[in-house]
Design an enzyme around this catalytic site. Structure first.
Site, short mmCIF file in Angstrom:
data_model
loop_
_atom_site.label_atom_id
_atom_site.label_comp_id
_atom_site.label_asym_id
_atom_site.label_seq_id
_atom_site.Cartn_x
_atom_site.Cartn_y
_atom_site.Cartn_z
N ALA A 153 46.80 26.95 65.21
CA ALA A 153 45.42 26.79 65.66
C ALA A 153 45.36 26.72 67.17
O ALA A 153 46.37 26.52 67.85
CB ALA A 153 44.83 25.51 65.07
N SER A 154 44.16 26.90 67.71
CA SER A 154 43.94 26.85 69.15
C SER A 154 44.89 27.83 69.84
O SER A 154 44.85 29.01 69.58
CB SER A 154 44.13 25.42 69.64
OG SER A 154 43.71 25.28 70.98
#
Length: 334
Positions: A153-154
């Site tokens: 994620a991110s």
């Protein structure tokens, strides 16, 4: 200033990633690029040297020539720097080291495809964007498949978006297309301990990142503008890498996280599957036969190598040594 503003103000000449600049030098000079030029040489003798006395292996003899698929682990928070800058035992994605590895794989004729095994919650904006560029350059010359682990994620998703195809498990946590930033203000806490501070600012924003006072209106606007630039850049990288309409990316962005199953429906990933599926997909994209060799790159160190590095750098074992080189006010993805 942002990098682009610095160019406009003629403070710098050009905006380029470090690895992109080094890659041009590889093709320009016969000697290529010398890493760590001027760095003090390592100790003249180590346990690894002792082990080599009993083998006939040389770097040339170990260099693969048969076709293979490279499996590159991308595990941990993402930060700038080289691998040897961190304490032993810390799993970190050191962007400079990873980019160098990806660049070498792009020039290696024995490597027919690359699989990135990503298990990262994100990290530095600059480091993630540098890796995105490295993956993009690699994908221009050979197939690259991203395989998501538990969390990608991110910044972890940022990197994956540059691959040809992205696979994840149904329960993988991904997405988190967003940027956070700010600073920790300590003056109030220090005052409770009887510690008082004074600030002497030499310019309008010279104390912008100081922990001894909050942002004023101008400082908050400046930090907000930098964060908005970073967010727009993140969205733009996903649009380019995933070949998605911007409005569709924005509908899945703003820091929201998704499971792998949801990410397929949103178009953030291509299909569900584990590491084995990603390796098989890379083989198909490279049009290679079944049974092609899979190599983990860089090759995991054996016990003697790790012990030798530890003895050569005893300061790495000092418990008081900082292991994360964060600065107050640094922007991070997530």
């Amino acid at each position: 200033h942002s990098a682009e503003d610095a160019v406009a103000h003629r403070l710098v000449d050009e905006v380029r990633t470090l690895q992109g600049f080094l890659d041009t030098l590889h093709g320009k000079y016969a000697g290529g690029v010398v890493d760590d030029y001027g760095k003090p040489p390592s100790k003249s003798f180590s346990l690894l040297d002792l082990a080599k006395l009993f083998t006939e292996e040389t770097p040339e003899s170990k260099r693969p020539t048969a076709p293979r698929i490279a499996l590159v682990p991308v595990i941990g928070p993402i930060a700038s720097g080289q691998r040897d800058e961190m304490s032993i035992g810390m799993e970190m994605v050191q962007a400079d080291s990873l980019n160098q590895t990806l660049s070498e794989l792009g020039r290696d004729p024995s490597v027919k495809a690359v699989v990135l095994r990503i298990d990262s919650p994100g990290g530095s904006v600059v480091a993630s964007d540098n890796v995105w560029h490295a993956v993009r350059r690699l994908a221009a010359v050979k197939p690259v498949v991203a395989s998501m682990g538990d969390v990608a994620a991110s910044g972890g998703y940022y990197i994956a978006a540059a691959a040809h195809e992205v696979l994840a498990r149904p329960e993988t946590i991904t997405g988190s297309i967003g940027v956070v930033g700010g600073k920790v203000v300590l003056d109030g806490a220090l005052a409770k301990l009887g510690i008082h501070t004074e600030r002497l600012d030499t310019a309008k924003r010279s104390g912008l990142s100081s922990p001894f006072g909050p942002y004023d209106a101008d400082g908050r606007q400046a930090i907000g503008a930098l964060m908005q630039r970073a967010y727009d850049l993140f969205v733009g990288r996903v649009v380019e890498g995933r070949k998605m309409p911007r409005d569709k990316v924005l509908a899945a962005a703003e820091g929201r996280v998704w499971t792998g199953s949801q990410a397929v429906e949103l178009g953030l990933i291509d299909r569900l599957g584990g590491l084995g599926d990603a390796l098989e997909r890379a083989r198909d994209l490279a049009q290679q036969p079944a049974g092609i060799k899979i190599d983990i790159v860089p090759e995991p160190k054996n016990f003697l190598e790790m012990l030798s590095e530890t003895l050569a750098s005893p300061e790495a074992l000092w418990p008081g040594r900082p292991i994360l080189h964060h600065r107050l006010g640094r922007q991070a993805l997530g």
